[in-house]
Design a protein around this motif. Structure first.
Motif, PDB file in Angstrom:
ATOM      1  N   ALA A 290       0.801  -1.084   0.123  1.00  0.00           N
ATOM      2  CA  ALA A 290      -0.065   0.148   0.020  1.00  0.00           C
ATOM      3  C   ALA A 290       0.937   1.117  -0.117  1.00  0.00           C
ATOM      4  CB  ALA A 290      -0.917   0.289   1.175  1.00  0.00           C
ATOM      5  N   TRP A 291       1.823   1.247   0.984  1.00  0.00           N
ATOM      6  CA  TRP A 291       2.845   2.462   0.948  1.00  0.00           C
ATOM      7  C   TRP A 291       3.558   2.502  -0.576  1.00  0.00           C
ATOM      8  CZ3 TRP A 291       5.393   0.768   5.990  1.00  0.00           C
ATOM      9  CH2 TRP A 291       4.732   1.629   7.141  1.00  0.00           C
ATOM     10  N   LYS A 292       3.924   1.363  -1.059  1.00  0.00           N
ATOM     11  CA  LYS A 292       4.611   1.563  -2.311  1.00  0.00           C
ATOM     12  C   LYS A 292       3.503   2.069  -3.371  1.00  0.00           C
ATOM     13  CE  LYS A 292       7.610  -0.991  -5.461  1.00  0.00           C
ATOM     14  NZ  LYS A 292       7.997  -2.183  -5.902  1.00  0.00           N
ATOM     15  N   ALA A 293       2.338   1.625  -3.413  1.00  0.00           N
ATOM     16  CA  ALA A 293       1.328   2.326  -4.316  1.00  0.00           C
ATOM     17  C   ALA A 293       1.171   3.736  -3.991  1.00  0.00           C
ATOM     18  CB  ALA A 293       0.071   1.603  -4.355  1.00  0.00           C
ATOM     19  N   GLU A 294       1.227   4.056  -2.870  1.00  0.00           N
ATOM     20  CA  GLU A 294       0.825   5.558  -2.663  1.00  0.00           C
ATOM     21  C   GLU A 294       2.386   6.440  -3.069  1.00  0.00           C
ATOM     22  OE1 GLU A 294       0.070   6.520   1.258  1.00  0.00           O
ATOM     23  OE2 GLU A 294      -0.010   8.537   0.918  1.00  0.00           O
ATOM     24  N   LEU A 295       3.395   6.034  -2.605  1.00  0.00           N
ATOM     25  CA  LEU A 295       4.575   6.775  -2.674  1.00  0.00           C
ATOM     26  C   LEU A 295       4.927   7.066  -4.160  1.00  0.00           C
ATOM     27  CD1 LEU A 295       6.451   5.458   0.296  1.00  0.00           C
ATOM     28  CD2 LEU A 295       5.575   8.124   0.150  1.00  0.00           C
ATOM     29  N   SER A 296       4.650   6.091  -4.980  1.00  0.00           N
ATOM     30  CA  SER A 296       5.206   5.909  -6.379  1.00  0.00           C
ATOM     31  C   SER A 296       4.576   6.718  -7.097  1.00  0.00           C
ATOM     32  CB  SER A 296       5.338   4.440  -6.982  1.00  0.00           C
ATOM     33  OG  SER A 296       3.926   3.912  -6.977  1.00  0.00           O
ATOM     34  N   GLN A 297       3.372   7.180  -6.604  1.00  0.00           N
ATOM     35  CA  GLN A 297       2.696   8.174  -7.383  1.00  0.00           C
ATOM     36  C   GLN A 297       3.101   9.527  -7.180  1.00  0.00           C
ATOM     37  OE1 GLN A 297       0.256   7.359  -9.523  1.00  0.00           O
ATOM     38  NE2 GLN A 297       0.786   5.417  -8.988  1.00  0.00           N
ATOM     39  N   ILE A 298       4.121   9.680  -6.190  1.00  0.00           N
ATOM     40  CA  ILE A 298       4.310  11.199  -5.826  1.00  0.00           C
ATOM     41  C   ILE A 298       5.606  11.873  -6.583  1.00  0.00           C
ATOM     42  CG2 ILE A 298       5.202  12.823  -3.902  1.00  0.00           C
ATOM     43  CD1 ILE A 298       3.822  10.896  -1.954  1.00  0.00           C
ATOM     44  N   GLU A 299       5.521  12.764  -7.357  1.00  0.00           N
ATOM     45  CA  GLU A 299       6.248  13.108  -8.255  1.00  0.00           C
ATOM     46  C   GLU A 299       7.332  14.047  -7.629  1.00  0.00           C
ATOM     47  OE1 GLU A 299       5.318  13.880 -12.079  1.00  0.00           O
ATOM     48  OE2 GLU A 299       4.611  11.998 -12.399  1.00  0.00           O
ATOM     49  N   ASP A 300       6.873  14.990  -6.804  1.00  0.00           N
ATOM     50  CA  ASP A 300       7.475  16.415  -6.354  1.00  0.00           C
ATOM     51  C   ASP A 300       8.304  15.833  -5.149  1.00  0.00           C
ATOM     52  OD1 ASP A 300       7.881  19.133  -5.792  1.00  0.00           O
ATOM     53  OD2 ASP A 300       6.764  18.898  -3.836  1.00  0.00           O
ATOM     54  N   ASN A 301       9.535  16.094  -5.258  1.00  0.00           N
ATOM     55  CA  ASN A 301      10.851  15.635  -4.437  1.00  0.00           C
ATOM     56  C   ASN A 301      10.373  16.017  -2.907  1.00  0.00           C
ATOM     57  OD1 ASN A 301      12.136  14.242  -5.968  1.00  0.00           O
ATOM     58  ND2 ASN A 301      13.590  15.981  -6.558  1.00  0.00           N
ATOM     59  N   ALA A 302      10.096  17.344  -2.805  1.00  0.00           N
ATOM     60  CA  ALA A 302       9.748  17.996  -1.160  1.00  0.00           C
ATOM     61  C   ALA A 302       8.581  17.214  -0.581  1.00  0.00           C
ATOM     62  CB  ALA A 302       9.358  19.349  -1.474  1.00  0.00           C
ATOM     63  N   GLU A 303       7.692  16.986  -1.431  1.00  0.00           N
ATOM     64  CA  GLU A 303       6.371  16.091  -1.102  1.00  0.00           C
ATOM     65  C   GLU A 303       6.808  14.704  -0.526  1.00  0.00           C
ATOM     66  OE1 GLU A 303       3.301  17.028  -0.596  1.00  0.00           O
ATOM     67  OE2 GLU A 303       2.141  14.898  -0.530  1.00  0.00           O
ATOM     68  N   LEU A 304       7.471  14.289  -1.367  1.00  0.00           N
ATOM     69  CA  LEU A 304       7.899  12.798  -1.176  1.00  0.00           C
ATOM     70  C   LEU A 304       8.689  12.666   0.278  1.00  0.00           C
ATOM     71  CD1 LEU A 304       7.852   9.878  -2.369  1.00  0.00           C
ATOM     72  CD2 LEU A 304      10.043  10.392  -3.720  1.00  0.00           C
ATOM     73  N   ALA A 305       9.731  13.805   0.422  1.00  0.00           N
ATOM     74  CA  ALA A 305      10.559  13.868   1.380  1.00  0.00           C
ATOM     75  C   ALA A 305       9.573  13.877   2.624  1.00  0.00           C
ATOM     76  CB  ALA A 305      11.237  14.854   1.417  1.00  0.00           C
ATOM     77  N   ARG A 306       8.854  14.536   2.604  1.00  0.00           N
ATOM     78  CA  ARG A 306       7.742  14.809   3.693  1.00  0.00           C
ATOM     79  C   ARG A 306       7.053  13.547   4.123  1.00  0.00           C
ATOM     80  NH1 ARG A 306       3.274  15.658   4.984  1.00  0.00           N
ATOM     81  NH2 ARG A 306       2.269  15.529   2.753  1.00  0.00           N
ATOM     82  N   LYS A 307       6.472  12.982   2.991  1.00  0.00           N
ATOM     83  CA  LYS A 307       5.682  11.666   3.438  1.00  0.00           C
ATOM     84  C   LYS A 307       6.627  10.579   3.924  1.00  0.00           C
ATOM     85  CE  LYS A 307       2.226   9.181   2.924  1.00  0.00           C
ATOM     86  NZ  LYS A 307       1.217   9.258   3.918  1.00  0.00           N
ATOM     87  N   LEU A 308       7.718  10.572   3.553  1.00  0.00           N
ATOM     88  CA  LEU A 308       8.880   9.346   3.983  1.00  0.00           C
ATOM     89  C   LEU A 308       8.947   9.804   5.499  1.00  0.00           C
ATOM     90  CD1 LEU A 308      11.376   9.261   1.152  1.00  0.00           C
ATOM     91  CD2 LEU A 308       9.721   7.401   1.963  1.00  0.00           C
ATOM     92  N   ASP A 309       9.354  11.195   5.906  1.00  0.00           N
ATOM     93  CA  ASP A 309       9.488  11.294   7.228  1.00  0.00           C
ATOM     94  C   ASP A 309       8.595  10.791   8.003  1.00  0.00           C
ATOM     95  OD1 ASP A 309      12.023  12.191   6.396  1.00  0.00           O
ATOM     96  OD2 ASP A 309      11.467  14.426   6.681  1.00  0.00           O
ATOM     97  N   GLU A 310       7.132  10.923   7.549  1.00  0.00           N
ATOM     98  CA  GLU A 310       6.078  10.798   8.316  1.00  0.00           C
ATOM     99  C   GLU A 310       5.823   9.328   8.398  1.00  0.00           C
ATOM    100  OE1 GLU A 310       2.660  12.568   6.282  1.00  0.00           O
ATOM    101  OE2 GLU A 310       1.302  10.853   6.910  1.00  0.00           O
ATOM    102  N   ILE A 311       6.055   8.557   7.425  1.00  0.00           N
ATOM    103  CA  ILE A 311       5.848   6.980   7.791  1.00  0.00           C
ATOM    104  C   ILE A 311       7.089   6.505   8.387  1.00  0.00           C
ATOM    105  CG2 ILE A 311       4.188   6.870   6.189  1.00  0.00           C
ATOM    106  CD1 ILE A 311       6.180   5.245   4.092  1.00  0.00           C
ATOM    107  N   LEU A 312       8.277   7.234   8.616  1.00  0.00           N
ATOM    108  CA  LEU A 312       9.414   6.520   9.028  1.00  0.00           C
ATOM    109  C   LEU A 312       9.483   5.737  10.205  1.00  0.00           C
ATOM    110  CD1 LEU A 312      13.032   7.883   9.023  1.00  0.00           C
ATOM    111  CD2 LEU A 312      12.321   7.160  10.972  1.00  0.00           C
ATOM    112  N   PRO A 313       8.789   6.306  11.259  1.00  0.00           N
ATOM    113  CA  PRO A 313       8.753   5.471  12.538  1.00  0.00           C
ATOM    114  C   PRO A 313       8.023   4.154  12.325  1.00  0.00           C
ATOM    115  CG  PRO A 313       8.034   7.724  13.011  1.00  0.00           C
ATOM    116  CD  PRO A 313       8.105   7.396  11.587  1.00  0.00           C
ATOM    117  N   GLU A 314       7.073   4.136  11.564  1.00  0.00           N
ATOM    118  CA  GLU A 314       6.276   2.825  11.206  1.00  0.00           C
ATOM    119  C   GLU A 314       7.101   1.757  10.332  1.00  0.00           C
ATOM    120  OE1 GLU A 314       2.432   3.574  10.178  1.00  0.00           O
ATOM    121  OE2 GLU A 314       1.695   1.414  10.615  1.00  0.00           O
ATOM    122  N   ALA A 315       7.734   2.407   9.488  1.00  0.00           N
ATOM    123  CA  ALA A 315       8.432   1.518   8.581  1.00  0.00           C
ATOM    124  C   ALA A 315       9.712   0.901   9.019  1.00  0.00           C
ATOM    125  CB  ALA A 315       8.703   2.472   7.359  1.00  0.00           C
TER     126      ALA A 315
END
Ligand SMILES: Nc1ncnc2c1ncn2[C@@H]1O[C@H](COP(=O)(O)OP(=O)(O)OP(=O)(O)O)[C@@H](O)[C@H]1O
Ligand SMILES: [Mg+2]
Length: 1021
Positions: free
Chosen positions: A47-72
């Motif tokens: 599910a994460w992969k499906a969501e993240l692979s859609q994000i093109e903007d680098n800043a947006e992607l970085a924000r999202k990654l930081d958000e899910i870091l603890p759970e990942a």
């Protein structure tokens, strides 16, 4: 942590502390995940992969990654827990999984995700640490690269850590040296790809500098790289750029064999000269210490004289044994150093120069340069010593221009002769200077070995042989001449990039190592990487002894052997580090004499070596290894070993860089194990000879040490570290310099690779081709006509000649003149035509239209698919051919700027200006070359002949046309020539043979085309 740091935490301590709450969060989440099924974890990943692979903007992607870091991270930790007790097959052996990340490992993973260098002591489990940020970032679908120091570690880690990734449904690949492109591409399309820096770098060069079709490219971008042993890769390896080479077009290899006898003689004469100086020095030394103990008159002058004589020998014959022997006495070394210092004090260096003139040639060991002196020049060429002095070419050329000769052609000839004389002189001088270096500074079995009639370089850091690598600039040929083996043809660079610039391609970069701190400023300066030191899981209890210093190497090694004997008797395993293969072999002989059983590794076979190193912790094991050997391999202590004190690490020399010593030390006391380390040094070690301070020498002198006696003191460690710091600084400056120069090339490379990729990635390049032609037409019009002059005054003939030489138009001059007069309309502002007068614009349109029409005619005889390939190839071939020549030119420029650097000017600035100019020329030349070739290539002979037959009649008869002579007969002969060239080219393109490494590939080596077959069974057939 000591008391002081508890009260005054460093910035690093505070940074680490800030991560603690995240760690708590990860652990809390992980507790919650434990009840979830394996499939739940996989579904979460998908599910994460499906969501993240859609994000093109680098800043947006970085924000999202930081958000899910603890759970990942928590997901990875849970998986590790579930894997416990399972056997994972790693390098064909079962390895029981027993790892659940410790809190400090979570901190390390966090640091990596945020683009830091995580400094974690050796044995802290960095391999596992990387899985967390790697997993997290792989969820983006952009591909994560994990970079290791050798193929063995890449494969090991991909298999070992692959257990975690595969559990979660991610794919893992590994790039290995002998894989063909098809396999490589599959590996790069995995979510995670392991490999070495050189494989990644070479793939980049092949993709961008050599691939002729999209399908030949294997990489898919540079998003995130985690570099293991980051100091080794980004610092040590970064000293030499990655180079793909082929046989050179311009060479003067024969020079080396030709001058070898001369240099033989010269070196021998210098030896005699130096022996004389040594004898004189010995006599004066005797005088300085009269046997009757009487006072010496003018002792100071005498000392100075001795110092000068020794300095002369050092300059003339740096590796002289007699000199080494004299310098074993610290007093003598002191006299020499003082005399040298004195010589350097004088700004004008008059005395220094005079001293050098006592010799035939002068070597500079630090800067690795060799120069003939006046004496040497007369020795080689008694009648005309000036034969080896470069004349001032600019003045000479100017003299011709200003001279009495009135015939322009004769002036041109005279200048050409001056130029070629200059070049052949420069070649001669260069060859001799390289030979002198080869004789005086490069020692057999130290810098290189000779095997099977080949000179093979020995890596200074690792002791590893590097077959296929060659010293540049003729040095390799010079060493080959010296050793009397076959002199191989000089190679030419086809594509090159520095490690620094390769890794700068990544959007995100992170690294890990046990030793980064000492180079923190370089990491930041060059890569913008901060170093974060992560505390160890258990406290480190290693005991580091003070260094022991001896006067001579002999005394030192005797002491080394007796320490080995002593500890071995206690049952302790010992790991001995050496700086060169030579030393490890010598030590091995000494141990054999003592009857001590041991293993020797010198980083030649990574897997076998990893296995030996892994056993180095067994009771009673003695292992000799060069510094790099076994890096990254775990050493587990054998039974009973902790009770006798654990592994003992013994360094037989201090390395140039403190980092490498710390790596060696770190081989013991892993994960809280007991252990100890001890370094041995002698004043004859290179480090001490070249960079050691006078202080140590004086101290030794004052102590008046007995034979075999050691000097051991905490203060000494400081002095030695100072020496190391000096070398580190020196090396940093050198790397920085290399980089500054490469930055110039890097910009050019970006432009060329960008251009190439545009061509490779478009299905139809015809429009681009027509644009290029038009650009050149404009340039030519600007060259031959003028916007300010009336068309009647133009030089129409050269323009018509150029057109007819390149295109089958048979365009008469009169037509061009007619078009010019018809011009009424000025070109649109800011268009590519801007700046042309109405007349020029009209001519431009006229010529371009004619070319376009002719091309349409050509197209009508071709098969569309094939023509598209030919068109692409026409452009790529022009780019590649000229770019490679350009690389050669840049090399020479770099070299000649080095020679010019003696003046007041900043060589880098000059280099930049000059490089800019030749790059501009390159771009024009590429386009001109393309124009030249468009009508000369076709997909088949028939298409070409049909086209020629139907091209305007005048073409075939026009005497300036390049397309055949006056009869159809010759026209046809020409046509078949041209087509076979084009057909070959197209065939080569289809066969995908991007790498032409030329004759340096052995018949039994893997084929450089990447097919995986042996060279003799593939391209070498
Ligand atoms: N969380 C853990 N629990 C138990 N054992 C661990 C854990 N993490 C790592 N190890 C073990 O520690 C040993 C060293 O691991 P690894 O080789 O990854 O260390 P390293 O930091 O990369 O060392 P080096 O600097 O030498 O490369 C391995 O045997 C590994 O199995
Ligand atoms: Mg490691």
């Amino acid at each position: 942590m000591n008391f002081f740091r508890k009260i005054f935490p460093t910035k690093n301590d505070r940074d680490v502390k800030k991560i603690r709450p995240v760690v708590a969060k990860i652990n809390e989440l992980e507790a919650g995940l434990q009840t979830r099924s394996d499939d739940d974890l996989r579904a979460k990943t998908a599910a994460w992969k499906a969501e993240l692979s859609q994000i093109e903007d680098n800043a947006e992607l970085a924000r999202k990654l930081d958000e899910i870091l603890p759970e990942a991270f928590a997901v990875v930790k849970t998986v590790c827990r579930r894997l416990c007790g399972q056997d994972i097959t790693v390098r064909e052996r079962p390895l029981r999984w027993e790892m659940v990340p410790f809190d400090v490992q979570l901190i390390g993973g966090y640091a990596l995700h945020h683009g830091h260098i995580a400094e974690m002591a050796t044995g802290e489990g960095k391999t596992l640490v990387s899985t967390m940020p790697v997993y997290l970032n792989a969820l983006t679908g952009r591909g994560v690269h994990v970079v290791t120091v050798n193929d063995y570690l890449a494969a090991r880690d991909a298999e070992w850590m692959g257990a975690v990734y595969k559990f979660l449904g991610l794919t893992v690949g590994v790039i290995l040296h002998d894989q063909p492109p098809r396999v490589r591409r599959e590996q790069y399309y995995c979510d995670i790809t392991y490999g070495t820096n050189s494989e990644f770098g070479f793939d980049y060069l092949r993709d961008n500098g050599m691939a002729l079709r999209k399908e030949e490219q294997v990489q898919r971008g540079h998003y995130f790289a985690v570099v293991d042993e980051v100091d080794s890769i980004l610092i040590d390896e970064a000293r030499t750029p990655l180079i793909i080479s082929g046989p050179a077009v311009h060479t003067f290899d024969e020079q080396y064999a030709q001058w070898k006898p001369t240099v033989d003689g010269l070196v021998r004469a210098q030896q005699q000269l130096c022996n004389r100086f040594l004898k004189e020095a010995e006599e004066l030394i005797k005088k300085l210490h009269p046997t009757d103990g009487a006072n010496v008159k003018d002792a100071e002058a005498l000392e100075h004289q001795i110092g000068l004589l020794l300095f002369r020998v050092k300059t003339g014959q740096p590796r002289s044994e007699g000199l080494m022997k004299l310098l074993e006495v610290p007093e003598n070394a002191g006299m020499m150093n003082r005399a040298e210092l004195e010589l350097h004090k004088d700004q004008k260096k008059v005395d220094l120069y005079r001293e050098k003139e006592e010799l035939l040639f002068a070597m500079d060991e630090k800067s690795h340069e060799a120069d003939l002196t006046e004496k040497g020049r007369s020795y080689i060429s008694p009648k005309d010593p000036d034969a080896f002095v470069l004349p001032d070419l600019t003045t000479l050329l100017h003299d011709v221009d200003a001279g009495p000769e009135t015939d322009a052609r004769k002036r041109l000839e005279a200048k050409a002769k001056l130029q070629s004389d200059f070049e052949s002189k420069a070649q001669k001088i260069h060859a001799i200077s390289q030979l002198l270096k080869a004789y005086s500074l490069y020692q057999l079995d130290v810098e290189y070995v000779v095997q099977e009639n080949k000179v093979i370089i020995v890596d200074q850091h690792t002791g590893r042989l590097m077959p296929g690598r060659r010293w540049s600039d003729g040095l390799h040929q010079a060493v080959e001449a010296k050793e009397g083996v076959a002199i191989e043809r000089e190679t030419q660079t086809l594509a090159t990039i520095t490690i620094q610039n390769y890794f700068r391609l990544y959007t995100k970069l992170a690294g890990m190592t046990g030793t980064a701190e000492t180079e923190a400023s370089e990491f930041f300066d060059i890569y913008k990487l901060g170093v974060m030191t992560i505390p160890t899981n258990k406290p480190n209890i290693r005991k580091d002894a003070d260094d022991s210093v001896y006067k001579t190497r002999r005394e030192k090694f005797n002491a080394v052997v007796s320490e080995i004997k002593e500890l071995h008797a206690q049952g302790r395993p010992i790991l001995v580090g050496t700086v060169s293969v030579e030393t490890s072999e010598m030590l091995s002989r000494m141990l054999k004499k003592e009857g001590l059983i041991h293993s020797v590794l010198n980083a030649k076979y990574h897997q076998q070596e990893a296995e030996i190193v892994a056993r180095a912790g067994q009771r009673g094991a003695i292992t000799i290894a060069t510094n790099m050997a076994g890096r990254g391999t775990d050493i587990k202590l054998g039974e009973g070993v902790p009770t006798v004190g654990g592994l003992h690490v013994l360094g037989t020399e201090r390395h140039e860089s403190r980092r490498i010593d710390r790596q060696l030390r770190g081989r013991c006391s892993r994960q809280g194990d007991p252990g100890s380390s001890h370094f041995f040094i002698s004043l004859e070690d290179d480090l001490m000879r070249l960079f050691g301070s006078d202080r140590i020498v004086k101290l030794m002198e004052r102590m008046g040490l007995e034979e075999g006696e050691e000097l051991k003191h905490g203060l000494l460690n400081r002095s030695i570290q100072q020496a190391q710091k000096r070398v580190e600084g020196h090396n940093f400056q050198q790397r920085k310099r290399t980089l500054e120069y490469d930055d110039v090339m890097n910009k050019q490379r970006e432009v060329i690779y960008g251009f190439r990729n545009e061509i490779i990635n478009s299905d139809d390049v015809r429009d681009r081709l027509m644009d290029i032609i038009e650009e050149v037409v404009i340039l030519k019009i600007e060259e031959f006509t003028s916007a300010d002059a009336e068309p009647a005054e133009w030089r129409v003939r050269p323009l018509a000649d150029w057109v007819n030489l390149n295109f089958p138009l048979g365009m008469p001059e009169s037509e061009i003149a007619k078009a010019a007069v018809s011009g009424k309309e000025a070109p649109v502002k800011d268009s590519i035509y801007d700046g042309l007068s109405p007349a020029q614009f009209a001519v431009c349109n006229f010529i371009s239209d004619s070319i376009r029409k002719a091309y349409e005619l050509k197209v009508s005889f071709e098969e569309p698919d094939k023509l598209a390939t030919v068109e692409r190839y026409t452009i790529l071939q022009a780019i590649d051919k000229l770019w490679q020549e350009h690389l050669y030119e840049m090399d020479s420029l770099r070299h000649s700027i080095g020679l010019r650097a003696h003046g007041q000017r900043d060589p880098l600035l000059e280099y930049k200006a000059e490089a800019f100019k030749i790059f501009d020329e390159l771009m024009v030349n590429v386009k001109t070359e393309i124009c030249h070739n468009v009508f000369r290539s076709a997909s088949s002979l028939m298409a070409f002949e049909n086209f020629l037959r139907n091209a305007p009649q005048q073409t075939l008869h026009h005497n300036t046309s390049a397309f055949g002579g006056t009869s159809t007969g010759t026209g046809q002969a020409k046509a078949s020539d041209v087509v076979s060239e084009a057909a070959n080219a197209a065939e080569a393109a289809a066969k995908a043979k991007p790498v032409r490494t030329g004759p340096k590939v052995g018949r039994n080596d893997p084929c450089p085309c990447g097919s995986g077959k042996k060279y003799k069974q593939c391209c070498g057939k």
